[in-house]
Write an enzyme that holds these catalytic residues in place. Structure first.
Site, PDB file in Angstrom:
ATOM      1  N   ASP A   1      33.287  43.223  35.503  1.00  0.00           N
ATOM      2  CA  ASP A   1      32.288  43.928  34.435  1.00  0.00           C
ATOM      3  C   ASP A   1      32.113  45.195  34.352  1.00  0.00           C
ATOM      4  O   ASP A   1      30.981  45.433  33.924  1.00  0.00           O
ATOM      5  CB  ASP A   1      31.242  42.922  34.401  1.00  0.00           C
ATOM      6  CG  ASP A   1      30.274  42.886  35.835  1.00  0.00           C
ATOM      7  OD1 ASP A   1      30.643  43.679  36.497  1.00  0.00           O
ATOM      8  OD2 ASP A   1      29.442  42.219  35.932  1.00  0.00           O
TER       9      ASP A   1
ATOM     10  N   LEU B   1      31.867  42.220  40.265  1.00  0.00           N
ATOM     11  CA  LEU B   1      30.687  41.710  39.428  1.00  0.00           C
ATOM     12  C   LEU B   1      29.460  42.318  39.846  1.00  0.00           C
ATOM     13  O   LEU B   1      28.810  42.110  40.847  1.00  0.00           O
ATOM     14  CB  LEU B   1      30.720  40.303  39.432  1.00  0.00           C
ATOM     15  CG  LEU B   1      31.478  39.416  38.954  1.00  0.00           C
ATOM     16  CD1 LEU B   1      31.333  37.819  39.243  1.00  0.00           C
ATOM     17  CD2 LEU B   1      31.895  39.549  37.340  1.00  0.00           C
ATOM     18  N   HIS B   2      28.958  42.980  38.898  1.00  0.00           N
ATOM     19  CA  HIS B   2      27.422  43.469  39.340  1.00  0.00           C
ATOM     20  C   HIS B   2      26.417  43.760  38.119  1.00  0.00           C
ATOM     21  O   HIS B   2      25.299  44.023  38.352  1.00  0.00           O
ATOM     22  CB  HIS B   2      27.514  44.908  40.016  1.00  0.00           C
ATOM     23  CG  HIS B   2      27.661  46.124  39.284  1.00  0.00           C
ATOM     24  ND1 HIS B   2      29.155  46.280  38.511  1.00  0.00           N
ATOM     25  CD2 HIS B   2      27.025  47.076  38.506  1.00  0.00           C
ATOM     26  CE1 HIS B   2      28.978  47.033  37.780  1.00  0.00           C
ATOM     27  NE2 HIS B   2      27.813  47.670  37.712  1.00  0.00           N
ATOM     28  N   ARG B   3      27.019  43.538  36.929  1.00  0.00           N
ATOM     29  CA  ARG B   3      26.060  43.406  35.799  1.00  0.00           C
ATOM     30  C   ARG B   3      24.772  42.454  35.944  1.00  0.00           C
ATOM     31  O   ARG B   3      25.260  41.375  36.112  1.00  0.00           O
ATOM     32  CB  ARG B   3      26.862  43.313  34.560  1.00  0.00           C
ATOM     33  CG  ARG B   3      27.696  44.358  34.089  1.00  0.00           C
ATOM     34  CD  ARG B   3      27.312  45.487  33.374  1.00  0.00           C
ATOM     35  NE  ARG B   3      28.348  46.684  33.579  1.00  0.00           N
ATOM     36  CZ  ARG B   3      28.099  47.752  33.613  1.00  0.00           C
ATOM     37  NH1 ARG B   3      26.668  48.160  33.427  1.00  0.00           N
ATOM     38  NH2 ARG B   3      28.810  48.588  33.567  1.00  0.00           N
TER      39      ARG B   3
END
Ligand code: UD1
Length: 364
Positions: free
Chosen positions: A283, A207-209
């Site tokens: 994501d 997850l990095h958005r």
């Protein structure tokens, strides 16, 4: 299409962030055997060793010829730093063609500089659209495509988008997916140290958005959900630096007995983790594609994707921001109901070869 005063067989590649390096590796390799001089500009958007140097090493890309060292910053700071530092490099080098990759800030900044200097730009991975202008990547995609002279697309939906946006068909070439070229080439070279110490069954998470991690309340909810899932089976979470910062801000509440956090993984190790995972929660854009190719179920925690082909043909399911649905999907996969997919056309390991042939036919 190439300027006679330019250095006639010189291609300058511009990369800055992790997924760019994977795409560059395919194109650089395909052009290596041709009579083309290639050089690389690293903007420095990603700079930690585990986000950059390890990738260059594992992917077999030579060290960059130029490093702009821009580092992190706001959207405007990072983009404008690349614009002003890249201009000098490209004026001195006078390449026949500049190649840009994907949808990151480095992509847009380099294309902007070149279009003002009338230097042709080739965009690799053109035409993808999420139609979500709240994501910086979507702005980067649309504008880069408008400024490019050659647009190499990974799938037919991308060609349709470009036609609708008025891009002449003669500039657009459906070549397939260069990220899959690199995956296919390097998967056989995964070595024992890349495969060590993985549970037999596990869920892999990235997850990095900003939409998922910048709001700490939402991040907290994702972590709670992942922790609940980890009661069912091991959950391994290689943490992107942006996400790490936010988890640190959550402080003690972020500690988990069962969730297995680790740092960003090297390319080969991560491929192995994706291939063997029961499913992947992500994501990321590139991971939706890699899991489709590998046949691993992928649960995408976003409301939209610029890669709908991974849903229509592949193993990807868009679960949105619905935590309950995410849990149900994992539980279904756990008991054996997994989405089966096929590999999209031209995701065959030869996309960069097609790019190389097209460049020759254009006189490069
Ligand atoms: C960028 C891309 C995104 C891509 C992602 C892949 C844009 C707008 N976003 O997002 O499309 O999916 O790369 O990883 O271009 N940081 C470090 N070390 C690094 C790099 C970053 O600590 O080597 C930290 C910094 O605090 C930085 C933050 O991570 O502020 C975000 O980095 P940035 O390059 O701005 O965006 P990404 O989230 O990585």
């Amino acid at each position: 299409m190439f300027d006679s005063k330019a250095n006639s067989s010189h291609v300058l590649h511009v990369v800055g962030a992790r997924p760019n390096f994977v795409k560059l590796a395919a194109v650089f390799t395909a052009l290596k055997d041709r009579t083309i001089r290639q050089s690389i500009v690293h903007t420095g958007q990603h700079y930690d060793d585990d986000m950059s140097r390890i990738f260059f090493n594992q992917l077999g890309i030579p060290d960059p010829d130029f490093n702009l060292d821009v580092g992190s910053g706001s959207q405007a700071q990072q983009t404008s730093a690349i614009v002003s530092r890249f201009e000098r490099v490209v004026i001195d080098a006078r390449p026949a063609l500049v190649m840009v990759y994907g949808d990151v800030n480095s992509t847009l900044a380099a294309a902007l500089v070149c279009s003002k200097l009338l230097i042709p730009v080739a965009h690799v991975e053109a035409g993808l659209r999420s139609f979500d202008r709240t994501m910086p990547e979507e702005i980067n995609r649309v504008l880069t495509d408008q400024m490019s002279s050659l647009l190499f697309t990974p799938s037919i939906d991308a060609n349709r988008h470009l036609t609708k946006e008025g891009i002449p068909k003669a500039k657009v070439f459906l070549v397939g997916n260069v990220m899959i070229d690199t995956l296919k080439r390097l998967l056989p070279y995964v070595t024992a140290d890349s495969t060590a110490e993985l549970p037999e069954k596990y869920v892999l998470v990235t997850l990095h958005r900003p939409s998922n991690v910048d709001d700490t309340a939402r991040l907290r909810q994702w972590l709670d959900t992942l922790e609940e899932l980890s009661a069912l089976l091991p959950v391994i979470f290689p943490v992107h630096p942006r996400t790490r910062q936010k988890i640190l801000e959550l402080g003690a509440h972020a500690h988990s007995a069962t969730l297995q956090f680790c740092g960003p993984q090297p390319y080969l190790r991560f491929l192995w983790m994706e291939k063997n995972a029961l499913c992947v929660i992500t994501d990321s854009g590139g991971i939706q594609e890699e899991t489709t190719f590998l046949g691993t179920p992928c649960l995408t925690v976003r409301d939209n994707t610029e890669r709908p082909i991974t849903i229509e043909m592949g193993t990807n399911v868009l679960v949105g921001l619905d935590r309950k649905r995410l849990k149900t999907e994992v539980e279904q996969i756990f008991i054996g109901f997994r989405k089966k997919g096929t590999i999209p056309p031209l995701w065959d390991g030869c996309a960069a070869e097609r790019i190389a042939s097209i460049l020759s036919s254009q006189g490069l």
